[in-house]
Design an enzyme around this catalytic site. Sequence first.
Site, short mmCIF file in Angstrom:
data_model
loop_
_atom_site.label_atom_id
_atom_site.label_comp_id
_atom_site.label_asym_id
_atom_site.label_seq_id
_atom_site.Cartn_x
_atom_site.Cartn_y
_atom_site.Cartn_z
N ASN A 1 2.25 -36.89 44.98
CA ASN A 1 2.97 -36.72 46.26
C ASN A 1 3.98 -35.57 46.28
O ASN A 1 4.23 -35.01 47.34
CB ASN A 1 3.58 -38.04 46.72
CG ASN A 1 4.66 -38.57 45.82
OD1 ASN A 1 4.68 -38.26 44.62
ND2 ASN A 1 5.55 -39.36 46.36
N GLY B 1 4.99 -42.52 38.89
CA GLY B 1 3.76 -43.00 39.53
C GLY B 1 3.91 -44.45 39.95
O GLY B 1 5.02 -44.95 40.13
N SER B 2 2.77 -45.13 40.04
CA SER B 2 2.76 -46.47 40.62
C SER B 2 3.17 -47.55 39.61
O SER B 2 3.07 -47.35 38.39
CB SER B 2 1.36 -46.77 41.15
OG SER B 2 0.45 -46.74 40.06
N GLU C 1 9.43 -43.78 36.44
CA GLU C 1 9.91 -43.63 37.82
C GLU C 1 8.83 -44.19 38.72
O GLU C 1 7.79 -43.55 38.93
CB GLU C 1 10.15 -42.14 38.15
CG GLU C 1 11.25 -41.47 37.33
CD GLU C 1 12.65 -41.79 37.84
OE1 GLU C 1 12.79 -42.38 38.93
OE2 GLU C 1 13.61 -41.47 37.12
N LEU C 2 9.05 -45.41 39.24
CA LEU C 2 7.96 -46.13 39.91
C LEU C 2 8.22 -46.27 41.41
O LEU C 2 8.95 -45.49 41.98
CB LEU C 2 7.76 -47.48 39.21
CG LEU C 2 7.63 -47.39 37.67
CD1 LEU C 2 7.55 -48.77 37.05
CD2 LEU C 2 6.42 -46.56 37.27
N CYS D 1 8.31 -42.12 47.45
CA CYS D 1 8.67 -43.39 46.81
C CYS D 1 9.91 -44.02 47.42
O CYS D 1 10.07 -45.23 47.37
CB CYS D 1 8.86 -43.17 45.32
SG CYS D 1 9.99 -41.84 44.98
N GLU E 1 4.86 -52.13 48.14
CA GLU E 1 5.16 -50.75 48.54
C GLU E 1 4.05 -50.27 49.47
O GLU E 1 2.89 -50.20 49.06
CB GLU E 1 5.21 -49.87 47.29
CG GLU E 1 5.47 -48.42 47.62
CD GLU E 1 5.39 -47.50 46.41
OE1 GLU E 1 4.47 -47.64 45.58
OE2 GLU E 1 6.24 -46.61 46.31
N1 LIG Z 1 10.26 -43.28 41.46
C1 LIG Z 1 9.85 -42.04 41.67
O1 LIG Z 1 10.54 -41.08 41.41
C2 LIG Z 1 8.49 -41.79 42.26
C3 LIG Z 1 8.22 -40.53 42.77
C4 LIG Z 1 6.97 -40.26 43.32
C5 LIG Z 1 5.99 -41.22 43.33
N2 LIG Z 1 6.26 -42.45 42.83
C6 LIG Z 1 5.23 -43.49 42.91
O2 LIG Z 1 3.95 -42.94 42.59
C7 LIG Z 1 2.94 -43.64 43.29
C8 LIG Z 1 2.02 -42.66 43.99
O3 LIG Z 1 1.52 -41.70 43.16
P1 LIG Z 1 0.05 -41.79 42.50
O4 LIG Z 1 -0.87 -42.48 43.44
O5 LIG Z 1 -0.29 -40.43 42.03
O6 LIG Z 1 0.37 -42.76 41.28
P2 LIG Z 1 -0.59 -43.26 40.09
O7 LIG Z 1 0.20 -44.26 39.32
O8 LIG Z 1 -1.91 -43.65 40.59
O9 LIG Z 1 -0.82 -41.93 39.18
C9 LIG Z 1 0.26 -41.23 38.61
C10 LIG Z 1 -0.22 -40.49 37.37
O10 LIG Z 1 -0.59 -41.44 36.38
C11 LIG Z 1 -1.87 -41.12 35.84
N3 LIG Z 1 -2.48 -42.35 35.32
C12 LIG Z 1 -3.25 -43.25 35.97
N4 LIG Z 1 -3.63 -44.24 35.12
C13 LIG Z 1 -3.07 -43.96 33.92
C14 LIG Z 1 -3.07 -44.61 32.64
N5 LIG Z 1 -3.72 -45.74 32.44
N6 LIG Z 1 -2.37 -44.04 31.63
C15 LIG Z 1 -1.69 -42.89 31.82
N7 LIG Z 1 -1.66 -42.22 33.00
C16 LIG Z 1 -2.34 -42.76 34.04
C17 LIG Z 1 -2.58 -40.49 37.03
O11 LIG Z 1 -3.70 -39.75 36.61
C18 LIG Z 1 -1.46 -39.63 37.61
O12 LIG Z 1 -1.33 -38.43 36.89
C19 LIG Z 1 3.69 -44.53 44.27
O13 LIG Z 1 3.71 -45.84 43.76
C20 LIG Z 1 5.08 -43.94 44.29
O14 LIG Z 1 6.11 -44.82 44.64
C21 LIG Z 1 7.48 -42.76 42.29
O1 LIG Z 2 8.32 -39.77 45.98
C1 LIG Z 2 9.44 -39.94 45.52
C2 LIG Z 2 10.21 -38.75 45.10
O2 LIG Z 2 11.19 -39.09 44.16
C3 LIG Z 2 10.76 -38.07 46.26
S1 LIG Z 2 11.58 -36.65 45.86
O3 LIG Z 2 10.66 -35.58 45.45
O4 LIG Z 2 12.44 -36.89 44.73
O5 LIG Z 2 12.35 -36.28 47.02
#
Ligand SMILES: NC(=O)c1ccc[n+]([C@@H]2O[C@H](COP(=O)([O-])OP(=O)(O)OC[C@H]3O[C@@H](n4cnc5c(N)ncnc54)[C@H](O)[C@@H]3O)[C@@H](O)[C@H]2O)c1
Ligand SMILES: O=C[C@H](O)CS(=O)(=O)O
Length: 478
Positions: free
Chosen positions: A155, A231-232, A251-252, A285, A379
Site C-alpha cells: 500500500n 503487513g497483515s 507493523e500490522l 493501516c 480490519e
Molecule cells: N502498521 C503499519 O505500519 C502498516 C502499514 C501498511 C500496511 N499494514 C498492513 O498491511 C496489510 C496490507 O498489506 P499486504 O496485503 O501487502 O499485506 P500481506 O501481509 O499480505 O503482505 C505483506 C508482505 O508479507 C509478505 N508475506 C506474505 N506471506 C509471508 C510469509 N509467510 N512469510 C514472510 N513474508 C510473507 C508478502 O509477500 C508481502 O511482501 C494490512 O493488514 C495493513 O494494515 C500495516
Molecule cells: O498503511 C499504513 C501506513 O503506516 C500509512 S503511512 O505510510 O505511514 O502513512
Amino acid sequence: MMKIGSIINGKERNEQNRKTLDINNPYNHETVGTIALASSDDLNDAVESSFDTFHHKMKAMPAHKRGDILRKAADLLEENADDFVQTITAEAGKPIKHSQAEVQRSVQILRFASEQAKNINGEVIPMDAAIGGEHRMGLVTRKALGVVGAITPFNFPLNLSLHKLAPAIAAGNTIVFKPAEKTPISAYKLTKLLHNAGLPEGALNLVLGTGEETGDPLVKHEKVHKISFTGSLPVGKIIQKTAGFKKITLELGSNSPNIIFEDATIKEAATELVKGAFAFSGQVCISAQRIYVQKAIYDTFLEEYTQLTNALQLGDPFDVETDIGPMISEDEAKRAKQWIDDAVEKGAKIETGGERNGSTLTPTIMTNVDKNMKIIAEEVFAPIVSVIPFDTEEEVIEFANDSIYGLQAGVFTKDIDRAIRVADRLEVGGVWINEISTYRQDNHPYGGVKQSGIGREGVKYAVEDMTEMKFIGIKLKG
Ligand SMILES: NC(=O)c1ccc[n+]([C@@H]2O[C@H](COP(=O)([O-])OP(=O)(O)OC[C@H]3O[C@@H](n4cnc5c(N)ncnc54)[C@H](O)[C@@H]3O)[C@@H](O)[C@H]2O)c1
Ligand SMILES: O=C[C@H](O)CS(=O)(=O)O
C-alpha cells in the site's frame, strides 16, 4: 514494459528460464511489468552477500559516510520524483496526488535518516551508584545488528520500504529486501537508487518473490539477525512463530477509532475524516474505520459527512482530479463488498456507496452497525467507514478499546482536559487530538499495541530497534 529481477550483490537475476509473475495496473489491468522470481539459491546468495558485506564493509563504515549516502539518496529521489510517482500509480493504482505525497514523504525519511546516522548516542552509567562500584566507569554503546530482513506491503511501496531501509543503513546494518509481489517495481528502482547514492552493492540485496516462497525462508534464515515486517495480522502471526531468536518488528493492521465530541468543529472533523477514511480506497493501516459521534451532533455530522463523501471524484488514478481509484485487485473489492452485504444482513444500513465496479468500490458509509459485524471487528482495508453514536466519555472509551487492534486513534474536542484524559486511556500506540487517526509524520514513534504489532518505526525509533546496546565497563586505578 519492464522485466525485472532480484538484485544480488549488484547483479540482476532475470534470465529467460525463470518463473515469472506479471504486475498489472489494478485500474485498467494493463501489464506494467514482469518479475523474474527469486529461487531458493538466490535467497541464500542474497543473505550471504548481506552477511559478508556487513562484516567486511558496513561494520567499518563511519557514521558520516552513512549519513552522506542517505543524503545523496534523498537528493536523487527528489530529482527522480516523477518517475517514482508514475511507478507507484501504475503498479498500485494509487491516485496520483497520493503518490506525489508518498514520494515527498520518502525524501524526508531519507533526510531524517541521514541526520540520525550521526546521532546514535550512547550513555555513561554512574557506576558508583552501586555499593562497591567506586572507581569504575560504565559505557553503553549502540551496535548495528547485522543483516535485517525487510518485508513490506503493497500500500505504500516506497514510503514503508524506506521506513526500514533508511534506518537500517543509518544504523550500519545490511539488508535483504523482500517487497510486496504486487508492487515490486518501485522497490527495484529504489534499490538501484541507493546503490547509485554510494551504498555498497552487497549492503542492500533485493529478492523478488511471493511471501511463501521468498518471504518465509528469509524469516527463517539463520544468518538474518532481525526481521522488520509491515503487513497483515495473519502473516505477522506466522512470522512471530517462525523467526526464532531474531529480533522482530511487526507493523500490522488496525480498525482505527476516531471520536468526535459535541464541542468539536463538525465541518473540520467531517472534511478531514473523508480523507481519513477514503484516501487510497481505505487501504491504509490507520484509515478511519470507526467514527464515534456524540449524540447531540450525530445527525448534523452524518449529513455533512455524507455530502462531502458524495463529492469525491472516482476514476483513473492517473487523472489529477481523481480522489478514489481502484482497490489493489478485483478480489479485494469483492471481499470488501461481501463484508458490506454481511453487515446489511445483520441489520446495518448503507448511508451511501456500497457499489462495486470491477476493482473499484464506491466510498461507503455504514450506520446501525454492531461489534459482531466484520466491518467493525476486523480490519476492513477498503473504502468503508461506520458512523456510530455515543452518549458519554466513559462509554466511548469502552467502545474504542473493544478491539484486538490498537494502532492510532483520533479525538476531536475543544476541551483539552477531556482530550488528554481520553488520549491517556485509549489502548493504542498513538493518539492525535483534533487530527485524524490516518495522519502520520515520519519522525514520531509509530507502531501498535495489542495485535497491531510489536516495536516502533519513525526513523529515530526504528534505529533504536535496529541496534542493540553493548556495555563496556572499566575498572580504574584508584
Ligand atoms: N502498521 C503499519 O505500519 C502498516 C502499514 C501498511 C500496511 N499494514 C498492513 O498491511 C496489510 C496490507 O498489506 P499486504 O496485503 O501487502 O499485506 P500481506 O501481509 O499480505 O503482505 C505483506 C508482505 O508479507 C509478505 N508475506 C506474505 N506471506 C509471508 C510469509 N509467510 N512469510 C514472510 N513474508 C510473507 C508478502 O509477500 C508481502 O511482501 C494490512 O493488514 C495493513 O494494515 C500495516
Ligand atoms: O498503511 C499504513 C501506513 O503506516 C500509512 S503511512 O505510510 O505511514 O502513512
